[in-house]
Design a protein around this motif. Structure first.
Motif, short mmCIF file in Angstrom:
data_model
loop_
_atom_site.label_atom_id
_atom_site.label_comp_id
_atom_site.label_asym_id
_atom_site.label_seq_id
_atom_site.Cartn_x
_atom_site.Cartn_y
_atom_site.Cartn_z
N LEU A 38 -11.82 -5.59 -5.43
CA LEU A 38 -10.75 -5.68 -4.48
C LEU A 38 -11.14 -6.67 -3.38
O LEU A 38 -12.11 -6.38 -2.45
CB LEU A 38 -10.43 -4.37 -4.01
CG LEU A 38 -9.24 -4.23 -2.83
CD1 LEU A 38 -7.72 -4.76 -3.85
CD2 LEU A 38 -9.00 -2.95 -2.58
N LYS A 84 -9.75 3.02 -8.68
CA LYS A 84 -11.17 3.74 -8.25
C LYS A 84 -11.59 4.66 -9.19
O LYS A 84 -12.87 4.82 -9.78
CB LYS A 84 -10.89 4.47 -7.03
CG LYS A 84 -12.09 4.92 -6.33
CD LYS A 84 -11.61 5.98 -5.35
CE LYS A 84 -11.02 7.47 -6.14
NZ LYS A 84 -11.11 8.24 -4.90
N ILE A 129 -13.78 -5.14 -1.50
CA ILE A 129 -13.75 -3.94 -0.59
C ILE A 129 -14.16 -2.59 -1.49
O ILE A 129 -13.55 -2.48 -2.53
CB ILE A 129 -12.29 -3.64 -0.17
CG1 ILE A 129 -11.97 -4.98 0.69
CG2 ILE A 129 -11.81 -2.46 0.56
CD1 ILE A 129 -10.49 -5.23 0.90
N LEU A 141 -6.47 -7.12 0.67
CA LEU A 141 -5.11 -5.99 0.75
C LEU A 141 -4.22 -6.14 1.77
O LEU A 141 -4.79 -6.48 2.96
CB LEU A 141 -5.92 -4.63 0.75
CG LEU A 141 -5.17 -3.48 0.67
CD1 LEU A 141 -4.38 -3.38 -0.63
CD2 LEU A 141 -5.99 -2.27 0.75
N THR A 196 1.03 -1.15 -0.20
CA THR A 196 -0.32 0.07 -0.01
C THR A 196 0.75 1.18 -0.08
O THR A 196 0.43 2.30 0.32
CB THR A 196 -0.78 -0.02 1.41
OG1 THR A 196 -0.14 -0.05 2.38
CG2 THR A 196 -1.97 -1.16 1.25
N PHE A 223 -8.94 -0.32 5.61
CA PHE A 223 -7.86 -1.00 5.83
C PHE A 223 -7.18 -0.45 7.14
O PHE A 223 -6.64 -1.27 8.16
CB PHE A 223 -6.72 -0.71 4.72
CG PHE A 223 -5.57 -1.30 4.96
CD1 PHE A 223 -5.35 -2.89 4.67
CD2 PHE A 223 -4.22 -0.65 5.10
CE1 PHE A 223 -4.24 -3.51 4.61
CE2 PHE A 223 -3.08 -1.51 5.30
CZ PHE A 223 -3.26 -2.89 4.84
N LEU A 244 -4.39 1.73 -6.75
CA LEU A 244 -6.03 1.60 -6.09
C LEU A 244 -6.46 3.03 -6.62
O LEU A 244 -7.85 2.88 -6.90
CB LEU A 244 -5.73 1.44 -4.53
CG LEU A 244 -5.19 -0.11 -4.18
CD1 LEU A 244 -4.84 0.04 -2.69
CD2 LEU A 244 -5.99 -0.99 -4.63
N GLN A 268 -13.50 3.35 0.03
CA GLN A 268 -12.97 3.40 1.26
C GLN A 268 -12.22 2.39 1.87
O GLN A 268 -11.91 2.12 2.87
CB GLN A 268 -14.32 2.93 2.11
CG GLN A 268 -15.46 4.11 2.07
CD GLN A 268 -16.74 4.00 0.84
OE1 GLN A 268 -16.84 2.78 0.29
NE2 GLN A 268 -17.10 5.11 0.32
N TRP A 269 -11.33 1.93 0.91
CA TRP A 269 -10.26 1.11 0.96
C TRP A 269 -9.19 1.53 2.07
O TRP A 269 -8.76 0.79 2.91
CB TRP A 269 -9.32 0.46 -0.12
CG TRP A 269 -8.54 1.55 -0.82
CD1 TRP A 269 -8.53 2.61 -1.96
CD2 TRP A 269 -7.10 1.78 -0.35
NE1 TRP A 269 -7.54 3.37 -2.09
CE2 TRP A 269 -6.58 2.86 -1.13
CE3 TRP A 269 -6.23 1.25 0.53
CZ2 TRP A 269 -5.07 3.26 -0.98
CZ3 TRP A 269 -5.22 1.63 0.87
CH2 TRP A 269 -4.59 2.62 0.18
N GLU A 270 -8.86 2.78 2.14
CA GLU A 270 -7.85 3.39 3.15
C GLU A 270 -8.56 3.36 4.37
O GLU A 270 -7.88 2.81 5.56
CB GLU A 270 -7.38 4.74 2.73
CG GLU A 270 -6.56 5.06 1.48
CD GLU A 270 -6.09 6.27 1.21
OE1 GLU A 270 -5.05 6.67 1.58
OE2 GLU A 270 -6.89 7.19 0.82
N TRP A 296 -14.02 0.61 -3.46
CA TRP A 296 -12.55 1.41 -3.91
C TRP A 296 -12.63 2.81 -3.35
O TRP A 296 -11.45 3.15 -2.77
CB TRP A 296 -12.67 1.68 -5.30
CG TRP A 296 -12.46 0.39 -6.24
CD1 TRP A 296 -13.66 -0.21 -6.94
CD2 TRP A 296 -11.48 -0.23 -6.43
NE1 TRP A 296 -13.23 -1.39 -7.37
CE2 TRP A 296 -11.64 -1.60 -7.14
CE3 TRP A 296 -10.20 -0.52 -5.84
CZ2 TRP A 296 -10.91 -2.62 -7.46
CZ3 TRP A 296 -9.32 -1.50 -6.23
CH2 TRP A 296 -9.63 -2.43 -7.09
#
Length: 814
Positions: free
Chosen positions: A500, A484, A516, A503, A472, A525, A480, A520-522, A518
């Protein structure tokens, strides 16, 4: 007359029973209806469990019985007005007291016969039919609870009784004809001619409805459940399953036989005999069209109507030279199974007559093996027939559709789809009618196979990719972000759906089988990531066993590269800018390439050379099209090109190296770039793509920095040594510049030899005008002999590297 059957989910709560009432009232004439009902959802299982507890002498059965009583009495209180409740509650308690007496007897004698279990199991439908009839009356629909003892007559095969149709048809007509009230019939239960209660097997309520419909020569049979008809696949396993509009009786039989749970297989036969249309409808979405099963369904362009599967299958094989040309072998084989009441689900036989293989339920495998080995005992002792071979933990997949016989390539599409996803086919069976193609696979691959085949036959315009991203950092996060921003457009224009699923970084990981988001992935995670490592991550990825899975390695980590073999062996594609695997020893490089080809997956590393530039793909296309590569040369390091384009009298060497690091062009340890080793890996990878088995030590590197600047020492010492040399370097560079030339670090491969060296190039050379962090590669080939093929562009930075990785992902989809 129209027969309506409502399943357990449709009558599981008082609210749902009112929905059933609305469905009944929606028909033009209630007097022309008959309703068949199942027990309240879950009640039959509860009754069986309660019986088992009593049989074991466990007083917990009384608690279970109390829960059943509370559930049915609650339904009375919610459905019936207070003025009528007392009489109905009394009748319910009368039934429950009878049930309690039976269970008390089971508890005392510690014995539960099939006959007793049938009697206990019947109470679910007896209670539900009575309460639903009373609820109908409460809401203005004249109804009565039909007496099951007056309807379906069976033999004494308790647990799965066989219907005596002649007497049953006469009784149904006599009991249900010329009534002015709506009969509410308990499904699932029957009675012998001596008045003993029997059951028709699980799913028997559907069967009851079909028997009644056939006996009454009904206009149609409606089966109401909790889904919008029969689906193209099991929606619990295939999320994109869609309802089938129309089916023939034969197609419906095949799908139900092979595990489509919405309809019980014997249900279709009585309707088929009278050509009664069956409509499968959703109680909770009554406006949905559902599925129509009829003699002559509308023609569909789709050759495959649906996919179904049966799990917990064992393959049983008998083989031997003594079977070839010997008459009666098959008769004895299947006779031995029939004597043990073993149901054969699938049959396949070698054309040489050397073997016979059948698929059976796994629970019958040992019994079947003993029966066959006993039947062929003499032949086995003589060595002309082998002992029975059993393979367990299997599943059968079935493709069903009447139009398959008129459509070439169905089997090829099936097998190639499975093969690309690493699903091995153990056995195949297809009837001469071509209505069904069945194949046996490992049970662990069942869900993956269902999704793979469903995508191939029903979502052929949409390609779903399941991504598992490692890293990441700068490149990973940029990738990513790019996906997105482009995901919707890819779905809309190219029908590529990228999900996704997993991760991870060096510390934690997160998984979501549904994808997951795209955007809101951060956040996900950070909040939901759990402690993990690369070994745990790839094991979890393999366990999920998803179709079209892609492992995206955005690191430069050797431990991550070490997992590639494991992943490829499991038919998982790999996309990576990580050069470690492709530039390791030649054996590993070749092994990974060969393994990817063998498994039918992709191992793509375009960004190993030139970031997002199409260098490896261009070289591969040249070779595949029959060209011969004579020489490769170029500037392969955006870092080094930036350095030589930026260093000047005003900007010293150490300052520019630091700038390159800050811009993300150089590695955290810039000596990797300055030593020429990174460039050496790139020219070696390209040489290997031509077929040369080059190793890293075969690449001759002529350093442009003194040894003390490249040695393994603390970074402080490196910077000190670099600064002490930069005046000398600047003097050399200025001298070259005064001659109208420039320094370029050039990699070349020719005649099996690779070199990395600092060259002086003048303004007439293509390398001279390469600015900033750009790369340039010249391919001299048989076709491009006088004028080399040139690939030129930005060769460093997170944006272009991530874009190259993204392009490889899309290449897999295509």
């Amino acid at each position: 007359m129209i027969v309506l059957k409502f399943g357990g989910s449709s009558v599981s709560t008082p609210e749902n029973i009112l929905k059933v009432l609305a469905v009944v009232k929606s028909h033009a004439s209630v007097n022309e209806l008959a309703v068949v009902v199942s027990a309240f959802g879950g009640v039959t299982d509860s009754l069986i469990n309660t019986s088992r507890l009593a049989e074991k002498g466990d007083l917990a059965y009384k608690e279970e019985l109390k829960k059943l009583e509370e559930r049915h009495l609650t339904a009375v209180k919610e459905l019936i007005h207070a003025t009528r409740q007392s009489a109905i509650i009394a009748n319910v308690k009368f039934l429950l007291n009878e049930l309690e007496d039976i269970l008390q007897g089971v508890y005392l004698v510690k014995e539960l016969s099939l006959k007793t279990l049938d009697f206990v199991s019947s109470f679910g439908e007896r209670l539900s039919s009575y309460l639903i009839a009373e609820a109908f009356k409460e809401n203005g629909v004249p109804a009565f609870a039909a007496d099951y003892r007056q309807l379906i007559i069976t033999d004494r095969t308790y647990g799965n009784a066989k219907v005596k149709f002649e007497v049953t048809n006469a009784r149904v007509k006599q009991y249900l004809t010329n009534t002015n009230e709506l009969p509410v019939i308990p499904g699932f239960v029957g009675t012998t001619e001596h008045g003993e209660t029997t059951t028709l097997g699980r799913g028997g309520s559907d069967y009851t409805a079909a028997i009644v419909a056939a006996a009454l020569d009904s206009a149609s049979l409606e089966i109401w459940t909790d889904v919008n008809g029969m689906m193209t696949a099991d929606p619990r396993r295939v999320k994109n399953a869609i309802p089938i509009e129309e089916l023939s009786y034969e197609e419906a039989l095949e799908l139900s036989y092979f595990g489509a749970k919405i309809i019980y297989p014997p249900t279709i036969q009585p309707a088929l005999s009278k050509k009664i249309p069956i409509r499968l409808k959703n109680t909770f979405e009554p406006a949905a069209p559902g599925t129509l099963i009829t003699q002559n369904p509308r023609q569909s362009e789709a050759p495959v109507k649906g996919i179904a599967s049966i799990e917990n299958i064992a393959l049983l094989t008998i083989s031997g030279s003594g079977m070839v040309g010997a008459s009666g072998i098959a008769m004895r084989f299947f006779g031995a199974l029939a004597n043990q009441k073993v149901n054969v689900i699938l049959i396949t036989q070698a054309s040489s007559e050397h073997s016979i293989t059948v698929g059976i339920n796994q629970r019958d495998a040992t019994r079947a093996q003993l029966a066959i080995e006993q039947e062929f005992q003499l032949e086995i002792q003589a060595g002309i027939v082998d002992k029975v071979n059993i393979q367990n933990d299997l599943a059968i997949l079935a493709l069903v559709g009447l139009n398959m016989k008129n459509t070439p390539g169905i089997a090829g599409k099936l097998f190639s789809s499975l093969g690309r996803n690493g699903i091995n086919i153990i056995a195949i069976a297809q009837g001469t009618s071509e209505l069904n193609i069945s194949c046996v696979i490992q049970k662990k691959d069942e869900e993956k196979a269902l999704n793979t085949i469903h995508e191939a036959f029903f979502l052929s315009d949409i390609k779903t990719l399941h991504l598992f991203v490692v890293g990441t950092g700068t490149v990973g996060a940029t990738l990513l972000k790019q996906i997105k921003n482009q995901a919707f457009n890819l779905y809309k224009t190219l029908a590529i759906d990228i999900k996704l699923i997993g991760l991870t970084n060096s510390k934690q990981a997160v998984f979501n089988e549904k994808g997951i988001p795209w955007a809101q992935w951060e956040e996900i995670f950070e909040q939901k990531g759990q402690e993990s490592n690369i070994e745990i991550f790839v094991e979890r990825m393999a366990e999920l066993n998803l179709p079209n899975a892609i492992f995206v390695d955005c690191t430069a980590n050797p431990d991550v590269a070490a997992t590639y073999k494991f992943l490829l062996e499991r038919s998982i594609s790999i996309v990576t800018p990580n050069k470690i695997a492709a530039s390791s020893n030649y054996h590993t490089y070749k092994e990974l390439k060969t393994l990817a080809a063998k498994r039918g997956v992709k191992y793509l590393y375009e960004t190993n050379v030139g970031a997002g530039l199409p260098i490896i793909s261009t070289l591969t296309d040249l070779i595949r099209s029959g060209d011969t590569v004579h020489k490769i040369e170029g500037i392969f390091s955006g870092t080094m090109n930036y350095l030589f384009n930026t260093v000047s009298a005003d900007k010293k060497l150490s300052t520019v190296v630091q700038e390159a690091m800050d811009l993300g062009y150089a590695e955290p340890d810039p000596r990797i770039d300055l030593s020429g080793k990174d460039v050496a890996r790139k020219i070696m990878i390209l040489a290997r793509e031509t077929g040369d088995n080059l190793e890293l030590e075969d690449v001759h590197i002529k350093p442009f920095l003194p040894a003390n600047c490249l040695q393994d020492s603390p970074m402080d010492q490196f910077w000190q040594n670099l600064r002490s040399y930069e005046d000398t370097f600047e003097g050399q560079r200025a001298e070259v510049e005064s001659q109208g030339k420039g320094y370029r670090l050039v990699a070349s491969w020719e005649d099996g030899k690779a070199r990395i060296e600092l060259r002086e190039v003048d303004k007439s050379h293509p390398f001279y005008s390469v600015s900033g962090s750009d790369n340039i590669i010249l391919f001299t080939t048989e076709r491009y002999k006088t004028q080399p093929l040139i690939v030129k562009g930005s060769g460093a930075g997170a944006e272009v590297t991530a874009a190259g990785v993204f392009a490889d992902i899309i290449r897999i989809a295509n």
